[in-house]
Design a protein around this motif. Structure first.
Motif, PDB file in Angstrom:
ATOM      1  N   GLN A  87       0.924  -1.537   0.213  1.00 33.95           N
ATOM      2  CA  GLN A  87      -0.178   0.102   0.207  1.00 33.95           C
ATOM      3  C   GLN A  87       0.930   1.224  -0.063  1.00 33.95           C
ATOM      4  O   GLN A  87       1.756   1.633   0.545  1.00 33.95           O
ATOM      5  CB  GLN A  87      -1.151  -0.002   1.138  1.00 33.95           C
ATOM      6  CG  GLN A  87      -2.438  -1.008   1.516  1.00 33.95           C
ATOM      7  CD  GLN A  87      -2.777  -0.825   2.583  1.00 33.95           C
ATOM      8  OE1 GLN A  87      -2.726  -1.699   3.358  1.00 33.95           O
ATOM      9  NE2 GLN A  87      -3.565  -0.099   2.940  1.00 33.95           N
ATOM     10  N   SER A 143      -0.492   6.458  -5.687  1.00 34.41           N
ATOM     11  CA  SER A 143      -0.825   6.268  -3.928  1.00 34.41           C
ATOM     12  C   SER A 143      -1.816   5.099  -4.362  1.00 34.41           C
ATOM     13  O   SER A 143      -3.118   5.326  -5.195  1.00 34.41           O
ATOM     14  CB  SER A 143      -1.001   7.170  -3.267  1.00 34.41           C
ATOM     15  OG  SER A 143       0.705   8.058  -2.910  1.00 34.41           O
ATOM     16  N   ASP A 144      -2.240   4.392  -3.418  1.00 36.92           N
ATOM     17  CA  ASP A 144      -3.791   4.193  -3.262  1.00 36.92           C
ATOM     18  C   ASP A 144      -4.558   4.738  -2.550  1.00 36.92           C
ATOM     19  O   ASP A 144      -5.613   4.292  -2.898  1.00 36.92           O
ATOM     20  CB  ASP A 144      -3.441   2.864  -2.280  1.00 36.92           C
ATOM     21  CG  ASP A 144      -2.682   1.411  -2.921  1.00 36.92           C
ATOM     22  OD1 ASP A 144      -2.815   0.638  -4.049  1.00 36.92           O
ATOM     23  OD2 ASP A 144      -1.802   1.470  -2.401  1.00 36.92           O
ATOM     24  N   HIS A 145      -4.102   5.862  -1.289  1.00 35.03           N
ATOM     25  CA  HIS A 145      -5.164   6.787  -1.599  1.00 35.03           C
ATOM     26  C   HIS A 145      -5.209   7.600  -1.035  1.00 35.03           C
ATOM     27  O   HIS A 145      -3.224   8.664  -0.111  1.00 35.03           O
ATOM     28  CB  HIS A 145      -5.787   6.502  -0.333  1.00 35.03           C
ATOM     29  CG  HIS A 145      -7.047   7.042   0.604  1.00 35.03           C
ATOM     30  ND1 HIS A 145      -7.826   6.458   0.946  1.00 35.03           N
ATOM     31  CD2 HIS A 145      -7.443   8.271   0.282  1.00 35.03           C
ATOM     32  CE1 HIS A 145      -9.040   7.154   1.808  1.00 35.03           C
ATOM     33  NE2 HIS A 145      -8.604   8.173   0.839  1.00 35.03           N
ATOM     34  N   ARG A 170      -4.810   6.141  -6.689  1.00 34.34           N
ATOM     35  CA  ARG A 170      -6.084   5.147  -6.873  1.00 34.34           C
ATOM     36  C   ARG A 170      -7.296   5.647  -6.488  1.00 34.34           C
ATOM     37  O   ARG A 170      -9.236   5.361  -6.746  1.00 34.34           O
ATOM     38  CB  ARG A 170      -6.609   3.911  -6.316  1.00 34.34           C
ATOM     39  CG  ARG A 170      -5.193   3.000  -7.268  1.00 34.34           C
ATOM     40  CD  ARG A 170      -4.615   1.773  -6.324  1.00 34.34           C
ATOM     41  NE  ARG A 170      -3.564   1.525  -7.845  1.00 34.34           N
ATOM     42  CZ  ARG A 170      -2.322   1.476  -7.252  1.00 34.34           C
ATOM     43  NH1 ARG A 170      -1.857   2.217  -7.453  1.00 34.34           N
ATOM     44  NH2 ARG A 170      -2.026   1.028  -8.402  1.00 34.34           N
TER      45      ARG A 170
END
Length: 336
Positions: A243, A268-270, A306
């Motif tokens: 992550q 980045s995932d978040h 994302r």
């Protein structure tokens, strides 16, 4: 697959910024920014091993006193990072209190304070038992190359942004993610337990696959079983990309800042990113060195994240949260 990093904003979007990140299967957490933190329980705060402060405006640093109060009397070293001048800021906080009784504390709490400068990181240590005076025997200086902390499983990086003063943005990235197949653990006659963390750490540290790994075997009291690390990994683990979580706040939308933000947040995932103003108030955002919602969505798109979440809304938009969200979403999709 269950994620290992569990981020959540400390407060609502109109309140003080802050991001709390808990670690699955570990009694630890980290914290990005240190404003009002009354929403965090003492239990969560005591799990915190590292705190990263973007800058020392009050809404990003006023929670320092609560941290200090909760950790006093604990046998712990807490690492706190901040921008250039941060050591002086912390010393000012510590000198505001009287510490004549702390030498009677059974446990000794210490602060390790690191300030991030353009070309180096400087660390000083302050011990409760020494009345939080600087420990002259502990001074570290290292080059700054974006990496703040690196552990076997993850790394935390920073970028120095322009908010009229230096302001740090942060990103945490797992080196890779280890998912445990519980059915295969059971098939081996084992149970999930503390050994799982040791197993993951062995993988993160790049241990030799042919090395021997010992697993406590609960069905035979006091016994253990030995496995080759590589064979155990093939049997019970699924390795996936790690992550990545990024936190950006309080930065003007300038060419230099954009490049730094996009580079830090890439893939980045978040992404948690401030959106203080609407685009129609762009001049006001520039005057105050903040981002608009459109700019936040654009950065998220350029970085290829994302998912992104907005925070740090100006109170002038109270009750109009949907407008900020819609503007950022529109910018994100117009780029992608």
């Amino acid at each position: 697959m269950r994620p290992s990093l569990h981020p959540r904003l400390v407060n609502g979007p109109y309140d003080d910024p802050g991001l709390f990140i808990g670690f699955l299967f570990e009694k630890r957490s980290i914290l990005f920014d240190l404003g009002e933190i009354s929403c965090l329980s003492s239990k969560d705060i005591l799990k915190t091993s590292h705190i990263f402060v973007s800058h020392t405006h009050m809404d990003h640093f006023s929670g320092f006193d609560r941290i200090l109060r909760i950790f006093l009397g604990r046998n712990k070293v807490l690492d706190i990072f901040g921008p250039q001048g941060f050591i002086k800021n912390v010393e000012g906080k510590l000198s505001a209190y009287s510490w004549n009784l702390v030498n009677s504390y059974e446990n000794s709490f210490s602060l390790r304070i690191t300030e991030i400068c353009p070309d180096h990181m400087l660390t000083h240590q302050y011990s409760c038992r020494n009345r939080f005076l600087q420990d002259e025997s502990f001074v570290e200086e290292k080059p700054f190359n974006s990496v703040l902390v690196e552990e076997p499983g993850w790394v935390i990086s920073a970028a120095i942004l322009d908010h009229g003063i230096p302001c740090l943005a942060f990103s945490i990235k797992e080196k890779f993610h280890v998912n445990i197949k519980k059915d295969q653990v059971a098939a081996l006659g084992l149970e999930v337990g503390p050994w799982i963390m040791s197993f993951k750490q062995a993988l993160f540290s790049g241990a030799d696959p042919d090395s021997v790994f010992k697993v406590f075997y609960p069905k035979q009291d006091g016994q253990s079983r030995l496995f080759k690390l590589g064979e155990l990994s093939e049997a019970i683990a699924v390795i996936t990309p790690g992550q990545k979580i990024t936190y950006i706040t309080d930065a003007i939308y300038s060419k230099t800042n954009i490049e730094k933000m996009v580079d830090l947040a890439a893939e980045s995932d978040h992404l948690f990113i401030e959106a203080a103003f609407l685009e129609k108030h762009r001049q006001l955002a520039e005057n105050k060195y903040h981002l608009t919602a459109w700019q936040a969505g654009s950065i998220a798109a350029m970085a290829g994240v994302r998912e992104f979440s907005l925070f740090h809304f100006s109170p002038r938009y109270t009750g109009q949260e949907a407008l900020l969200l819609e503007e950022a979403d529109s910018a994100y999709h117009s780029f992608t």
